[in-house]
Design a protein around this motif. Structure first.
Motif, short mmCIF file in Angstrom:
data_model
loop_
_atom_site.label_atom_id
_atom_site.label_comp_id
_atom_site.label_asym_id
_atom_site.label_seq_id
_atom_site.Cartn_x
_atom_site.Cartn_y
_atom_site.Cartn_z
N LEU A 84 0.85 -1.20 0.00
CA LEU A 84 0.00 0.00 0.00
C LEU A 84 0.88 1.24 0.00
O LEU A 84 1.49 1.58 1.01
CB LEU A 84 -0.91 -0.01 1.23
CG LEU A 84 -1.86 -1.22 1.33
CD1 LEU A 84 -2.64 -1.18 2.63
CD2 LEU A 84 -2.80 -1.26 0.14
N ASP A 85 0.94 1.92 -1.14
CA ASP A 85 1.88 3.03 -1.27
C ASP A 85 1.24 4.41 -1.29
O ASP A 85 1.94 5.41 -1.44
CB ASP A 85 2.73 2.85 -2.54
CG ASP A 85 1.87 2.71 -3.80
OD1 ASP A 85 0.64 2.84 -3.69
OD2 ASP A 85 2.44 2.47 -4.88
N HIS A 86 -0.08 4.49 -1.11
CA HIS A 86 -0.71 5.81 -1.12
C HIS A 86 -0.36 6.56 0.17
O HIS A 86 -0.26 5.97 1.24
CB HIS A 86 -2.23 5.69 -1.26
CG HIS A 86 -2.89 6.98 -1.59
ND1 HIS A 86 -3.29 7.87 -0.62
CD2 HIS A 86 -3.20 7.55 -2.77
CE1 HIS A 86 -3.84 8.93 -1.20
NE2 HIS A 86 -3.79 8.76 -2.50
N GLU A 87 -0.19 7.85 0.05
CA GLU A 87 0.25 8.65 1.19
C GLU A 87 -0.72 8.60 2.37
O GLU A 87 -0.31 8.76 3.53
CB GLU A 87 0.47 10.10 0.76
CG GLU A 87 -0.78 10.78 0.24
CD GLU A 87 -0.48 12.16 -0.33
OE1 GLU A 87 -1.05 13.13 0.17
OE2 GLU A 87 0.34 12.24 -1.27
N ASN A 88 -2.00 8.35 2.10
CA ASN A 88 -2.96 8.25 3.19
C ASN A 88 -2.66 7.07 4.11
O ASN A 88 -2.76 7.17 5.33
CB ASN A 88 -4.39 8.12 2.64
CG ASN A 88 -4.89 9.42 2.03
OD1 ASN A 88 -4.35 10.49 2.30
ND2 ASN A 88 -5.92 9.34 1.20
N GLY A 151 2.66 11.09 -12.25
CA GLY A 151 1.38 11.42 -12.86
C GLY A 151 0.71 12.62 -12.25
O GLY A 151 -0.51 12.70 -12.23
N SER A 152 1.48 13.57 -11.73
CA SER A 152 0.88 14.69 -11.02
C SER A 152 0.08 15.59 -11.96
O SER A 152 -0.84 16.26 -11.52
CB SER A 152 1.98 15.52 -10.34
OG SER A 152 2.89 16.03 -11.29
N ALA A 156 -4.23 12.55 -10.65
CA ALA A 156 -4.47 11.23 -10.08
C ALA A 156 -3.40 10.84 -9.08
O ALA A 156 -3.61 9.96 -8.27
CB ALA A 156 -4.53 10.19 -11.21
N ASP A 157 -2.23 11.46 -9.15
CA ASP A 157 -1.15 11.19 -8.21
C ASP A 157 -0.77 9.71 -8.21
O ASP A 157 -0.64 9.09 -7.17
CB ASP A 157 -1.55 11.63 -6.80
CG ASP A 157 -0.36 11.61 -5.85
OD1 ASP A 157 0.78 11.74 -6.34
OD2 ASP A 157 -0.56 11.47 -4.64
N LEU A 158 -0.59 9.14 -9.40
CA LEU A 158 -0.22 7.73 -9.50
C LEU A 158 1.29 7.57 -9.32
O LEU A 158 2.07 8.41 -9.75
CB LEU A 158 -0.63 7.17 -10.87
CG LEU A 158 -2.12 7.20 -11.20
CD1 LEU A 158 -2.36 6.62 -12.58
CD2 LEU A 158 -2.93 6.44 -10.17
N THR A 159 1.67 6.47 -8.70
CA THR A 159 3.09 6.18 -8.53
C THR A 159 3.63 5.58 -9.81
O THR A 159 2.88 5.21 -10.73
CB THR A 159 3.32 5.19 -7.38
OG1 THR A 159 2.75 3.92 -7.75
CG2 THR A 159 2.67 5.68 -6.10
N ALA A 160 4.96 5.45 -9.88
CA ALA A 160 5.59 4.87 -11.06
C ALA A 160 5.09 3.45 -11.29
O ALA A 160 4.82 3.04 -12.42
CB ALA A 160 7.10 4.88 -10.88
N ALA A 198 -9.29 3.94 -7.31
CA ALA A 198 -9.66 4.86 -6.23
C ALA A 198 -9.13 6.26 -6.49
O ALA A 198 -9.82 7.26 -6.27
CB ALA A 198 -9.13 4.33 -4.90
N LYS A 199 -7.88 6.33 -6.96
CA LYS A 199 -7.27 7.64 -7.19
C LYS A 199 -7.90 8.37 -8.38
O LYS A 199 -8.04 9.59 -8.35
CB LYS A 199 -5.76 7.47 -7.43
CG LYS A 199 -4.98 7.06 -6.19
CD LYS A 199 -3.50 6.89 -6.53
CE LYS A 199 -2.69 6.45 -5.32
NZ LYS A 199 -1.25 6.29 -5.65
N THR A 200 -8.22 7.62 -9.43
CA THR A 200 -8.78 8.25 -10.63
C THR A 200 -10.30 8.36 -10.56
O THR A 200 -10.90 9.05 -11.39
CB THR A 200 -8.41 7.44 -11.88
OG1 THR A 200 -8.92 6.10 -11.74
CG2 THR A 200 -6.91 7.38 -12.06
#
Length: 219
Positions: A84-88, A151-152, A156-160, A198-200
């Protein structure tokens, strides 16, 4: 010698981590748990310096385990090991008392370094998460960042890694095929897919691909 208690609901993953950590003379796995409830029970009789713990576990997950662990065993430091890599997720676990956060796709050398760092009472954040947060911070201040990496520009703030998974989804690969291609587990890919949706805020995979194409994430 740093004593480590492993907590993950996948036996094969625990076996793999134990085997890898056994190559380090200063690290010793003293116990294994499949959920947070087992962690709390084992700590009553097994002395440990670091709990290497996943977030997603049955019975008692990482979020529910942390408050009681910090209250009952304040001398034990927690290092989160998760996909789980989302900042939340990162923020919630650190706020709950975890001292470090590292992703399962990190190199074993980084995981070992994280364990040693947390064992001394110092905080640790793995490279991938640290860079993602840095890129976002720079983007929020109007600086220049790599849109391919986080992806800023899409909002969407997606990771690599999520971008990589998204591209393979768009190519029509199944979760199993993507897992094989990226040398990881099917569950890990499912987690990435859920995070991406979830992000998009896409309602389904078709909408996700359409949104990704429209935003220039994939061609």
């Amino acid at each position: 010698m740093t004593r480590i208690l492993l907590a993950d609901d996948h036996t094969i993953l625990r076996d793999g981590i134990r085997a890898l950590l056994s190559t380090a003379p200063d690290l010793e796995v003293v116990g294994e748990a499949s959920n947070g409830a087992e962690v709390l029970t084992m700590l009553e009789t097994i002395p440990a310096d670091v709990v290497l713990m996943d977030v997603q576990m049955p019975v008692l997950d990482g979020f529910a385990t942390m408050p009681e662990l910090r209250q009952r065993f304040p001398e034990v430091n927690v290092l989160v090991l998760t996909m789980l890599d989302h900042e939340n997720y990162v923020a919630r676990m650190l706020e709950a008392g975890a001292l470090g956060y590292v992703l399962k796709n990190a190199a074993i050398t980084e995981i070992m370094y994280a364990i040693r760092t947390v064992a001394t009472g110092s905080p640790f954040l793995c490279t991938e998460i640290g860079l993602a947060m840095l890129y976002k911070a720079v983007a929020n201040t109007g600086g220049s960042t790599s849109s391919e990496e986080i992806g800023s520009h899409t909002g969407a703030d997606l990771t690599a890694r999520e971008l990589e998974v998204l591209k393979l989804i768009a190519e029509g690969l199944t979760n199993g095929e993507i897992a094989d291609k990226l040398f990881t587990s099917k569950r890990t890919i499912e987690t990435h897919r859920q995070n991406i949706i979830a992000k998009t805020q896409a309602k389904n995979t078709a909408a996700l691909i359409k949104l990704a194409v429209g935003r220039g994430l994939i061609s």
